[in-house]
Write an enzyme that holds these catalytic residues in place. Structure first.
Site, PDB file in Angstrom:
ATOM      1  N   GLY A  57       0.787  -1.231   0.000  1.00 31.39           N
ATOM      2  CA  GLY A  57       0.000   0.000   0.000  1.00 31.39           C
ATOM      3  C   GLY A  57       0.823   1.287   0.000  1.00 31.39           C
ATOM      4  CG  ASP A 321      -4.494   6.031   6.452  1.00 33.87           C
ATOM      5  OD1 ASP A 321      -4.157   5.722   7.605  1.00 33.87           O
ATOM      6  OD2 ASP A 321      -3.705   6.555   5.627  1.00 33.87           O
ATOM      7  CG  HIS A 461      26.250   7.093  31.054  1.00 34.99           C
ATOM      8  ND1 HIS A 461      25.691   8.349  30.891  1.00 34.99           N
ATOM      9  CD2 HIS A 461      27.600   7.280  31.083  1.00 34.99           C
ATOM     10  CE1 HIS A 461      26.657   9.251  30.841  1.00 34.99           C
ATOM     11  NE2 HIS A 461      27.832   8.631  30.944  1.00 34.99           N
TER      12      HIS A 461
HETATM   13  P1  FAD Z   1      -3.074   2.266   2.302  1.00 33.88           P
HETATM   14  O1  FAD Z   1      -1.675   2.047   2.711  1.00 33.88           O
HETATM   15  O2  FAD Z   1      -3.415   3.528   1.584  1.00 33.88           O
HETATM   16  O3  FAD Z   1      -3.491   0.992   1.432  1.00 33.88           O
HETATM   17  C1  FAD Z   1      -4.721   0.905   0.799  1.00 33.88           C
HETATM   18  C2  FAD Z   1      -4.589  -0.090  -0.335  1.00 33.88           C
HETATM   19  O4  FAD Z   1      -5.882  -0.354  -0.867  1.00 33.88           O
HETATM   20  C3  FAD Z   1      -3.753   0.419  -1.490  1.00 33.88           C
HETATM   21  O5  FAD Z   1      -2.716  -0.481  -1.747  1.00 33.88           O
HETATM   22  C4  FAD Z   1      -4.722   0.523  -2.654  1.00 33.88           C
HETATM   23  O6  FAD Z   1      -4.132   0.200  -3.899  1.00 33.88           O
HETATM   24  C5  FAD Z   1      -5.778  -0.500  -2.279  1.00 33.88           C
HETATM   25  N1  FAD Z   1      -7.091  -0.236  -2.853  1.00 33.88           N
HETATM   26  C6  FAD Z   1      -7.799   0.921  -2.766  1.00 33.88           C
HETATM   27  N2  FAD Z   1      -8.988   0.777  -3.399  1.00 33.88           N
HETATM   28  C7  FAD Z   1      -9.024  -0.495  -3.880  1.00 33.88           C
HETATM   29  C8  FAD Z   1      -9.991  -1.235  -4.603  1.00 33.88           C
HETATM   30  N3  FAD Z   1     -11.168  -0.721  -4.927  1.00 33.88           N
HETATM   31  N4  FAD Z   1      -9.692  -2.505  -4.950  1.00 33.88           N
HETATM   32  C9  FAD Z   1      -8.509  -3.067  -4.615  1.00 33.88           C
HETATM   33  N5  FAD Z   1      -7.555  -2.400  -3.915  1.00 33.88           N
HETATM   34  C10 FAD Z   1      -7.819  -1.141  -3.546  1.00 33.88           C
HETATM   35  N6  FAD Z   1       2.708   6.335   8.510  1.00 33.88           N
HETATM   36  C11 FAD Z   1       3.533   5.939   9.506  1.00 33.88           C
HETATM   37  O7  FAD Z   1       3.100   5.231  10.416  1.00 33.88           O
HETATM   38  N7  FAD Z   1       4.859   6.303   9.513  1.00 33.88           N
HETATM   39  C12 FAD Z   1       5.383   7.089   8.546  1.00 33.88           C
HETATM   40  O8  FAD Z   1       6.585   7.400   8.593  1.00 33.88           O
HETATM   41  C13 FAD Z   1       4.535   7.527   7.496  1.00 33.88           C
HETATM   42  N8  FAD Z   1       5.022   8.312   6.503  1.00 33.88           N
HETATM   43  C14 FAD Z   1       4.194   8.670   5.464  1.00 33.88           C
HETATM   44  C15 FAD Z   1       4.714   9.466   4.449  1.00 33.88           C
HETATM   45  C16 FAD Z   1       3.912   9.835   3.382  1.00 33.88           C
HETATM   46  C17 FAD Z   1       4.482  10.692   2.289  1.00 33.88           C
HETATM   47  C18 FAD Z   1       2.569   9.364   3.324  1.00 33.88           C
HETATM   48  C19 FAD Z   1       1.694   9.715   2.161  1.00 33.88           C
HETATM   49  C20 FAD Z   1       2.043   8.588   4.340  1.00 33.88           C
HETATM   50  C21 FAD Z   1       2.850   8.241   5.425  1.00 33.88           C
HETATM   51  N9  FAD Z   1       2.357   7.476   6.484  1.00 33.88           N
HETATM   52  C22 FAD Z   1       3.181   7.110   7.512  1.00 33.88           C
HETATM   53  C23 FAD Z   1       0.933   7.061   6.533  1.00 33.88           C
HETATM   54  C24 FAD Z   1       0.768   5.616   6.105  1.00 33.88           C
HETATM   55  O9  FAD Z   1       1.314   5.441   4.815  1.00 33.88           O
HETATM   56  C25 FAD Z   1      -0.717   5.272   6.115  1.00 33.88           C
HETATM   57  O10 FAD Z   1      -1.261   5.559   7.382  1.00 33.88           O
HETATM   58  C26 FAD Z   1      -0.927   3.789   5.824  1.00 33.88           C
HETATM   59  O11 FAD Z   1      -0.387   3.435   4.573  1.00 33.88           O
HETATM   60  C27 FAD Z   1      -2.426   3.473   5.849  1.00 33.88           C
HETATM   61  O12 FAD Z   1      -2.611   2.113   5.639  1.00 33.88           O
HETATM   62  P2  FAD Z   1      -3.951   1.554   5.000  1.00 33.88           P
HETATM   63  O13 FAD Z   1      -3.737   0.091   4.871  1.00 33.88           O
HETATM   64  O14 FAD Z   1      -5.110   2.048   5.762  1.00 33.88           O
HETATM   65  O15 FAD Z   1      -4.071   2.223   3.550  1.00 33.88           O
END
Ligand code: FAD
Length: 484
Positions: A57, A321, A461
């Site tokens: 993701g 998210d 330390h």
């Molecule tokens: P996502 O990681 O967004 O994954 C969702 C997945 O669902 C994606 O792969 C997408 O392709 C798939 N998807 C969506 N719709 C469909 C569909 N209809 N059919 C099939 N697949 C689908 N968090 C931290 O904890 N530490 C960090 O240092 C950090 N740095 C970050 C830096 C940046 C620049 C960004 C943008 C984010 C950062 N984050 C960080 C936040 C973190 O990336 C997200 O909180 C995390 O990825 C959320 O996980 P998720 O599984 O909810 O969603």
């Protein structure tokens, strides 16, 4: 797609693939979705995981991992730039942005390979397609390219995407963080819109790689969820490195003008080679069939869930998210682990009833230079909800911190917040390499330890962890290296 999960042995001795009802179908293979799938498979559930892009993701491919790789490159450069202060001769030449990107890409692809292998090894059926939720008389299912993937429970984990405020992002001059991570040449001058975690991390890393950075934030300060005293240190340190912070400045528009961008502020126009729009991320809910399936959204557009992450549609859950709260990968992992255990418990497969994760217990890190890390309540939040006592340890009194920041007067600080005569409810830290310390803070806050409970734990330390120990000792009435 990997192997079908079940094959029917027919009486005539032949085999045929069964249309199978999975125990669990997960939509989205980011941290929240794949953690749900991994833990559920570990608990013996039969799991399908639908992911239209890459497993891992946003976090692995466009977020946590590549940004931290770039930040590490930036840190290496500043370390070399300061080498002379420690008696080491070093000559700095240019930055090869394509090579830094290659370094980030190689980390990502190695981790991606490992994750794919792990998911395969747990027997999870991976479906590399776009999916959509369907709820009918038979229950929940995912519609994948016209085929129905039935499951007793469905988990939505489609994550988040950058908010662009309708600004004309083009991937060349007007960028989101996804574009910024793909640059092969660094801009001479960049304007960053948004002083949240992503904006601050890019401001810090670009500046350290030699870019002139203007950071524009409408609110009066950076990182609005963090303790203002620590944010003040961050702002001073960024300004001291030459980041032009425009706080309390509301952008009125951005336009591309040939090879330049123009950002309009109320009293002036800022020009730069690129603009990075880092004003937040929105939940990905479009086109998922949520309304038809009876899944309600909150006013912010997130999926509405109970404490146990159940949506308003029977048998449909949401994690990561998509659910309102801090957008962090480890929050997604915690959601996924909880949900897999909760569903197994409900099905009678596990006697222990798991506890839903609380946002309050989730640590946060901004990996800028300096790093800012926190868990639990800020001083202001604690004061407004029952009162507090705080203790600060200034990192100028910590030998390890002084080695890491030779010549910097603002080394940083560690702050512990407790209820009056009660448990520790917040730990906050700012400084170079300080982020790892927050794991100990997370234990203290999560276990509701009092300073007396932890005052006898011995810290090595010289280490940064001594700063946390000292702040605790002060609250327990026995400060060692502090004037009391
Ligand atoms: P996502 O990681 O967004 O994954 C969702 C997945 O669902 C994606 O792969 C997408 O392709 C798939 N998807 C969506 N719709 C469909 C569909 N209809 N059919 C099939 N697949 C689908 N968090 C931290 O904890 N530490 C960090 O240092 C950090 N740095 C970050 C830096 C940046 C620049 C960004 C943008 C984010 C950062 N984050 C960080 C936040 C973190 O990336 C997200 O909180 C995390 O990825 C959320 O996980 P998720 O599984 O909810 O969603």
């Amino acid at each position: 797609e990997n192997q079908p999960t079940r094959t029917l042995c027919r009486e005539d001795g032949r085999l045929s693939r069964m249309t199978q009802v999975h125990d669990l179908a997960v939509l989205g293979g980011g941290p929240a979705g794949y953690a749900t799938a991994l833990r559920a498979a570990q608990l013996g559930l039969d799991v399908a995981l639908v992911e239209e892009r890459e497993l891992g993701g946003t976090c692995l491919h466009r977020g946590c991992v590549p940004t931290k790789a770039w930040l590490q490159a930036a840190k290496t450069r500043t370390t070399v730039a300061k080498a002379d202060r420690l008696g080491i001769g070093a000559i700095l030449t240019g930055v090869d942005a394509a090579k830094v990107r290659g370094f980030a890409d190689s980390l990502v692809s190695g981790l991606h390979r490992g994750l794919t292998g792990l998911i395969r090894s747990r027997g999870i059926r991976v479906v590399p397609e776009r999916g959509r939720l369907v709820v009918d008389a038979e229950g929940p299912a995912l519609d994948v390219d016209g085929e129905l993937l039935r499951a007793r429970n469905v988990v939505l984990a489609t994550g988040s995407a950058p908010v662009t405020l309708g600004l004309p992002t083009d991937g060349e001059r007007i960028l989101t963080s996804e574009h910024a991570l793909r640059l092969e040449r660094l801009p001479g001058r960049a304007v960053i819109l948004g002083g949240g975690v992503i904006g601050v991390e890019f401001a810090s890393l670009w500046r350290d790689l030699g870019v002139d950075v203007v950071l524009v934030e409408a609110r009066p300060h950076l990182l609005p969820n963090e303790d203002p005293d620590l944010v003040a240190v961050l702002e001073r340190r960024l300004r001291a490195r030459g980041v032009d912070l425009r706080l309390g400045a509301k952008a009125e528009g951005i336009v591309r003008d040939g090879d330049q961008v123009r950002l309009e502020l109320p009293d002036e126009t800022v020009t730069a080679d690129v603009a990075l729009i880092a004003v937040g991320r929105r939940p990905v809910t479009d086109g998922l069939g949520l309304e038809d399936a009876g899944v309600a959204l909150t006013p912010t557009g997130h999926v509405s869930v109970t404490r146990e992450l159940a949506t308003t549609a029977a048998g449909v859950f949401a994690v990561g998210d998509l659910v309102a709260g801090s957008q962090l990968a480890h929050r997604g992992y915690a959601h996924g682990i909880f949900l897999a255990e909760h569903l197994t418990h409900l099905a009678g497969g596990r006697p222990i009833r798991p506890r839903p994760p609380e946002d309050r217990d989730i640590p946060r890190i901004t990996y800028s230079s300096p790093q800012l890390a926190s868990v639990g309540l800020t001083r202001e939040q604690a004061a407004a909800t029952g009162g507090c006592e705080i203790s600060d340890f200034d990192l100028r009194g910590n030998a390890r911190a002084l080695m890491l920041t030779p010549g910097d007067r603002d080394a940083g600080l560690v702050r512990v917040v407790r209820r009056p005569d009660g448990p520790i409810v917040g730990v906050h830290a700012i400084g170079d390499d300080i982020a790892e310390l927050i794991a100990e803070g997370t234990l203290m806050v999560g276990w509701q330890a009092t300073p007396d409970d932890v005052k006898e734990l011995i810290h090595p330390h010289p280490s940064l962890s001594e700063a946390l120990a000292e702040a605790n000792l002060a609250l327990a009435g026995s400060a060692l290296h502090m004037h009391t």
